[in-house]
Motif scaffolding. Structure first.
Motif, mmCIF file in Angstrom:
data_model
loop_
_atom_site.group_PDB
_atom_site.id
_atom_site.type_symbol
_atom_site.label_atom_id
_atom_site.label_comp_id
_atom_site.label_asym_id
_atom_site.label_seq_id
_atom_site.Cartn_x
_atom_site.Cartn_y
_atom_site.Cartn_z
ATOM 1 N N LEU A 193 0.862 -1.176 0.000
ATOM 2 C CA LEU A 193 0.000 0.000 0.000
ATOM 3 C C LEU A 193 0.898 1.225 0.000
ATOM 4 C CD1 LEU A 193 -2.632 -1.270 2.573
ATOM 5 C CD2 LEU A 193 -2.441 -1.717 0.116
ATOM 6 N N PRO A 194 0.903 1.984 -1.111
ATOM 7 C CA PRO A 194 1.995 2.937 -1.358
ATOM 8 C C PRO A 194 1.916 4.229 -0.539
ATOM 9 C CG PRO A 194 0.395 3.032 -3.137
ATOM 10 C CD PRO A 194 -0.033 1.903 -2.234
ATOM 11 N N LYS A 195 3.121 4.758 -0.297
ATOM 12 C CA LYS A 195 3.295 6.100 0.237
ATOM 13 C C LYS A 195 3.952 6.949 -0.854
ATOM 14 C CE LYS A 195 4.387 4.757 5.041
ATOM 15 N NZ LYS A 195 5.466 4.828 6.060
ATOM 16 N N PRO A 196 3.587 8.205 -1.015
ATOM 17 C CA PRO A 196 2.435 8.818 -0.369
ATOM 18 C C PRO A 196 1.139 8.317 -0.991
ATOM 19 C CG PRO A 196 3.386 10.336 -1.953
ATOM 20 C CD PRO A 196 4.289 9.139 -1.924
ATOM 21 N N TRP A 197 0.077 8.285 -0.193
ATOM 22 C CA TRP A 197 -1.222 7.861 -0.703
ATOM 23 C C TRP A 197 -1.803 8.921 -1.628
ATOM 24 C CZ3 TRP A 197 -6.068 10.233 0.303
ATOM 25 C CH2 TRP A 197 -7.176 9.537 -0.216
ATOM 26 N N LYS A 198 -2.379 8.460 -2.743
ATOM 27 C CA LYS A 198 -3.052 9.369 -3.674
ATOM 28 C C LYS A 198 -4.444 8.819 -3.976
ATOM 29 C CE LYS A 198 1.180 10.928 -6.000
ATOM 30 N NZ LYS A 198 1.893 11.012 -7.302
ATOM 31 N N PRO A 199 -5.489 9.634 -3.859
ATOM 32 C CA PRO A 199 -6.840 9.143 -4.144
ATOM 33 C C PRO A 199 -7.014 8.852 -5.626
ATOM 34 C CG PRO A 199 -6.885 11.515 -3.821
ATOM 35 C CD PRO A 199 -5.485 11.069 -3.492
ATOM 36 N N VAL A 200 -7.809 7.834 -5.924
ATOM 37 C CA VAL A 200 -8.177 7.508 -7.313
ATOM 38 C C VAL A 200 -9.658 7.841 -7.454
ATOM 39 C CG1 VAL A 200 -8.340 5.710 -9.069
ATOM 40 C CG2 VAL A 200 -6.440 5.686 -7.420
ATOM 41 N N LEU A 201 -9.958 8.892 -8.229
ATOM 42 C CA LEU A 201 -11.316 9.443 -8.253
ATOM 43 C C LEU A 201 -11.865 9.613 -9.668
ATOM 44 C CD1 LEU A 201 -10.680 12.252 -5.605
ATOM 45 C CD2 LEU A 201 -11.883 10.096 -5.220
ATOM 46 N N GLY A 202 -11.257 8.958 -10.649
ATOM 47 C CA GLY A 202 -11.611 9.241 -12.031
ATOM 48 C C GLY A 202 -12.831 8.551 -12.584
ATOM 49 N N TYR A 203 -13.739 8.088 -11.719
ATOM 50 C CA TYR A 203 -14.938 7.419 -12.212
ATOM 51 C C TYR A 203 -16.164 8.294 -11.992
ATOM 52 C CZ TYR A 203 -13.934 2.761 -14.010
ATOM 53 O OH TYR A 203 -13.561 1.723 -14.807
ATOM 54 N N LEU A 204 -17.075 8.282 -12.967
ATOM 55 C CA LEU A 204 -18.236 9.171 -12.940
ATOM 56 C C LEU A 204 -19.077 8.970 -11.690
ATOM 57 C CD1 LEU A 204 -19.898 11.337 -14.382
ATOM 58 C CD2 LEU A 204 -21.080 9.512 -15.629
ATOM 59 N N ASP A 205 -19.278 7.719 -11.288
ATOM 60 C CA ASP A 205 -20.089 7.458 -10.093
ATOM 61 C C ASP A 205 -19.475 8.109 -8.853
ATOM 62 O OD1 ASP A 205 -22.030 6.067 -11.400
ATOM 63 O OD2 ASP A 205 -21.259 4.076 -10.914
ATOM 64 N N LEU A 206 -18.141 8.059 -8.743
ATOM 65 C CA LEU A 206 -17.484 8.688 -7.604
ATOM 66 C C LEU A 206 -17.599 10.207 -7.678
ATOM 67 C CD1 LEU A 206 -14.220 6.574 -7.139
ATOM 68 C CD2 LEU A 206 -16.116 6.785 -5.534
ATOM 69 N N GLU A 207 -17.450 10.757 -8.875
ATOM 70 C CA GLU A 207 -17.571 12.205 -9.036
ATOM 71 C C GLU A 207 -18.973 12.677 -8.655
ATOM 72 O OE1 GLU A 207 -16.495 12.845 -13.080
ATOM 73 O OE2 GLU A 207 -14.346 12.487 -12.746
ATOM 74 N N ARG A 208 -19.975 11.920 -9.060
ATOM 75 C CA ARG A 208 -21.348 12.280 -8.707
ATOM 76 C C ARG A 208 -21.571 12.192 -7.200
ATOM 77 N NH1 ARG A 208 -24.368 8.693 -13.420
ATOM 78 N NH2 ARG A 208 -24.268 10.277 -15.101
ATOM 79 N N LYS A 209 -21.013 11.155 -6.577
ATOM 80 C CA LYS A 209 -21.178 10.989 -5.132
ATOM 81 C C LYS A 209 -20.473 12.106 -4.380
ATOM 82 C CE LYS A 209 -23.154 8.331 -2.096
ATOM 83 N NZ LYS A 209 -24.612 8.136 -2.123
ATOM 84 N N LEU A 230 -18.026 16.973 -1.286
ATOM 85 C CA LEU A 230 -16.621 16.671 -1.013
ATOM 86 C C LEU A 230 -15.747 17.121 -2.180
ATOM 87 C CD1 LEU A 230 -16.952 13.044 0.427
ATOM 88 C CD2 LEU A 230 -16.609 15.157 1.713
ATOM 89 N N VAL A 231 -14.606 17.711 -1.860
ATOM 90 C CA VAL A 231 -13.656 18.145 -2.881
ATOM 91 C C VAL A 231 -12.373 17.314 -2.818
ATOM 92 C CG1 VAL A 231 -12.277 20.078 -3.732
ATOM 93 C CG2 VAL A 231 -14.587 20.494 -2.843
ATOM 94 N N ASP A 232 -11.910 17.045 -1.625
ATOM 95 C CA ASP A 232 -10.655 16.313 -1.432
ATOM 96 C C ASP A 232 -10.879 15.206 -0.405
ATOM 97 O OD1 ASP A 232 -7.995 15.634 -1.587
ATOM 98 O OD2 ASP A 232 -7.349 17.146 -0.122
ATOM 99 N N PRO A 233 -11.581 14.125 -0.791
ATOM 100 C CA PRO A 233 -11.939 13.085 0.178
ATOM 101 C C PRO A 233 -10.737 12.271 0.642
ATOM 102 C CG PRO A 233 -12.512 12.372 -2.020
ATOM 103 C CD PRO A 233 -12.071 13.809 -2.132
ATOM 104 N N GLY A 234 -10.796 11.802 1.883
ATOM 105 C CA GLY A 234 -9.784 10.901 2.398
ATOM 106 C C GLY A 234 -10.114 9.465 2.040
ATOM 107 N N ALA A 235 -9.227 8.549 2.411
ATOM 108 C CA ALA A 235 -9.398 7.141 2.051
ATOM 109 C C ALA A 235 -10.665 6.554 2.660
ATOM 110 C CB ALA A 235 -8.175 6.345 2.494
ATOM 111 N N GLN A 236 -10.946 6.866 3.915
ATOM 112 C CA GLN A 236 -12.145 6.325 4.548
ATOM 113 C C GLN A 236 -13.402 6.857 3.883
ATOM 114 O OE1 GLN A 236 -12.252 3.928 7.162
ATOM 115 N NE2 GLN A 236 -14.387 3.866 6.459
#
Length: 351
Positions: free
Chosen positions: A194-210, A216-222
């Motif tokens: 599990l890599p450091k530094p952590w970077k969010p993966v947000l490139g899916y439409l469903d996530l963008e809509r959620k 939310l603009v800069d969500p954390g892992a949880q």
């Protein structure tokens, strides 16, 4: 070791298909499996490895010796500047493992939340969701050769990962060449970096809509974990309530020219450009466009909220059969091919 006989498999497959294992052995450790392999009646060719049962369709009773993988364990092996190296036994439930890593403060698997099945099955299928695949976090695994009983390890390159694919889904060539391990190995433990530094993966439409819905603009892992769980629960049926094997078909890849031809006829087709220049099409959209959403054949149906999921519409008196599931699947494949010229490939193992 105890080998159970004539055991119902309905509790051990998420589709809830009624079938039986003529013989079943529960594998709780490497030593138990190696002891079984040393038995004089052992035959590697007559075994079937069963994890969480979330990616199989049983079309009848299983005559092979079923090896039910139940190897437990979760631990941090080491922490470095590169990341956290974590290990889990093959019998651990995948979602529970993902939740546990986040609870320990080790992000990286959050996009893969709520995927059914076990940790041991994750590299076999190269599971993936919302922009992350198993191979993106995979470090190595341990396995046992079912022919010799010898333990061995594989790194990512040796696993031959592809889209919902790995070396564990391919058979060795008849001349003995190649490295196919289908039916020849049982995975015992899997390690992830599990890599450091952590970077969010947000490139899916469903996530963008959620994210927009939650502000939310800069969500954390949880938060990403929670969003993925909410999205999946809204779109996909809970196997505990409605039997299913998750996404039943792989999303097909086509050339840009093929995609352009489909768009000319169906401008709303859902498609995603891939790094290799190909275009991935949403199989669920193709199935829905052919009018299958909510339809039923026998006691097998297409989920009314997501056409990519086939479900068990039977009951205790009239259970769904694997034959009904595959009849429905073949009818869907025919419809999609006749309309779009694309052959959908099933994800589950059909036994």
């Amino acid at each position: 070791m105890l080998v159970e006989k004539n055991l119902p498999l309905q509790p051990f497959n998420s589709f809830g298909i009624a079938a039986r294992a003529l013989r079943l052995a529960r594998i709780g450790s490497e030593a138990e499996l190696q002891a079984l392999i040393r038995h004089p009646d052992w035959s590697a060719d007559q075994t079937f490895v069963l994890g969480g049962g979330s990616n199989i369709v049983l079309t009848g009773d299983v005559r092979q010796l079923v090896l039910k993988v139940e190897i437990p364990g979760r631990r941090l092996l080491r922490e470095t500047e590169r990341g956290w190296l974590v290990e889990a036994g093959a019998g651990e439930r995948w979602h529970d493992f993902v939740a546990w890593t986040l609870q320990q403060g080790w992000p990286g698997l959050e996009n893969l939340a709520l995927i059914p099945g076990t940790v041991g099955a994750s590299p076999v299928q190269n599971i993936g969701a919302y922009g992350v695949e198993c191979q993106d976090r995979f470090d190595s695994l341990d396995a046992i050769d079912l022919e010799t009983g010898e333990a061995f390890s594989l790194n990512a390159a040796q696993c031959g990962f592809g889209y919902r694919d790995s070396v564990f889904k391919h058979e060795r060539a008849a001349d003995g060449r190649g490295f196919g391990l289908k039916g020849r190995a049982l995975i015992t433990r899997v390690r992830f970096l599990l890599p450091k530094p952590w970077k969010p993966v947000l490139g899916y439409l469903d996530l963008e809509r959620k994210m927009a819905e939650l502000g939310l603009v800069d969500p954390g892992a949880q938060q990403i974990f929670d969003m993925v769980c909410a999205i999946r629960r809204a779109k996909l049926p809970d196997p505990a309530l409605i039997g299913n094997a998750g996404s039943f078909f792989k999303n097909p890849s086509v050339t840009p020219e093929q995609c352009a031809d489909i768009i000319a006829r169906d401008p709303k087709v859902v498609h995603y450009p891939m790094p290799d220049g190909s275009i991935k099409l949403a199989a669920g959209w193709l199935i829905d466009a052919c009018g299958w959403k909510g339809k039923t054949v026998g006691h097998a149906g297409v989920y009314d909220k997501q056409a990519l999921v086939l479900v068990n519409r039977g009951d205790a008196e009239h259970p769904c059969t694997g034959g009904e599931v595959m009849t429905l699947a073949r009818a869907i494949q025919t419809s999609v091919y006749e309309r779009f010229g694309i052959r959908l490939e099933p994800e589950p193992v059909v036994l």
